[in-house]
Design an enzyme around this catalytic site. Structure first.
Site, PDB file in Angstrom:
ATOM      1  N   GLU A 137      50.312  38.727  44.373  1.00  0.00           N
ATOM      2  CA  GLU A 137      49.688  39.510  43.310  1.00  0.00           C
ATOM      3  C   GLU A 137      49.157  40.842  43.832  1.00  0.00           C
ATOM      4  OE1 GLU A 137      45.781  39.286  40.335  1.00  0.00           O
ATOM      5  OE2 GLU A 137      45.998  37.884  42.004  1.00  0.00           O
ATOM      6  N   GLU A 234      41.316  35.392  33.027  1.00  0.00           N
ATOM      7  CA  GLU A 234      40.561  35.499  34.278  1.00  0.00           C
ATOM      8  C   GLU A 234      39.591  36.669  34.107  1.00  0.00           C
ATOM      9  OE1 GLU A 234      41.531  35.592  39.053  1.00  0.00           O
ATOM     10  OE2 GLU A 234      42.274  37.219  37.804  1.00  0.00           O
TER      11      GLU A 234
END
Length: 249
Positions: A137, A234
């Site tokens: 990521e 998130e």
């Protein structure tokens, strides 16, 4: 229909950790992710997943650094032994928790040697756990100074170099917007590599509603592109978690 999951490290923080699984299910989530599920009994977490009919979508590797040091060693030259040791420890937790994805964190590093180290370690990890989904990521360097994987072009080069079917992109729209200034354009260029998506509002990292990212349009784009993976909330709830869940409806 989108598959939404809740990041229990960020959401339902007003509840004791083990109560968050039931709260997520009652709120309408079908899956959860936990960034570092290493501090509670692993079988107890698995029991909560099964009891509440939840998929366990994602966890991070390596284990958190208790001394406050950098998170991740996969791109740190000279840290190969530590990375491999920590990856094997993560796999032992994963045997019980059965995550769909393990996010491998690159750590703080820079330069061609770091990229080469990252590629070597990812090749090793992908071969070490060929049936386990793995992700990398890009994370912006404002939130995480010095983080190696901080742009999508580097991520694309690394994924192409590793060329393993069980390694893919983890696309966080909040980070994408901070890195590029246009999360939708970043998805357009790199979304075909993604198997997991995370969302949060920008700039405050609260609920993915309002703000600079047009999330109704973003979710429509994911659907139009045929993305069938999970979309994880998130973010830091502005008030209580439940009060801010209008975005999943």
């Amino acid at each position: 229909m989108p598959k939404f999951c809740a990041n229990l490290t960020w959401l339902f923080g007003e509840l004791p950790y083990m109560d968050r699984f039931r709260a997520a299910r009652e709120a309408g989530f079908e899956g959860v992710e936990v960034l570092f599920p290493y501090d509670c009994p692993t079988q107890d977490m698995r029991d909560q997943l099964v009891l509440n009919g939840l998929s366990f979508v994602l966890m991070n590797c390596p284990l958190p650094n208790a001394t406050g040091g950098p998170q991740g060693f996969a791109a740190v030259p000279g840290g190969e032994e530590r990375f491999r040791r920590d990856f094997d420890r993560t796999l032992r937790f994963a045997q019980v928790l059965k995550p769909l994805h393990i996010h491998i964190m690159a750590g703080v590093a820079e330069g061609p040697e770091a990229e080469a180290t990252f590629v070597r370690n990812l090749r090793w990890a992908a071969a070490r756990a060929p049936r386990q989904g793995l992700t990398i990521e890009p994370i912006n360097r404002i939130d995480m100074p010095g983080y190696f994987l901080a742009d999508y072009e580097t991520a694309a080069r690394v994924l192409d170099a590793v060329a393993s079917p069980n390694l893919a992109l983890q696309f966080d729209a909040y980070h994408a917007h901070r890195i590029t200034g246009d999360a939708a354009a970043a998805w357009g260029a790199h979304g075909h590599r993604a198997r997991h998506v995370q969302v949060a509002g920008f700039p405050g990292r609260h609920e993915p509603a309002g703000g600079a990212i047009d999330y109704p349009a973003f979710f429509a784009r994911l659907a139009a592109d045929g993305y069938d993976g999970w979309i994880s909330g998130e973010y830091a709830p502005a008030t209580t978690t439940v009060d801010g869940l209008g975005w999943i409806r």
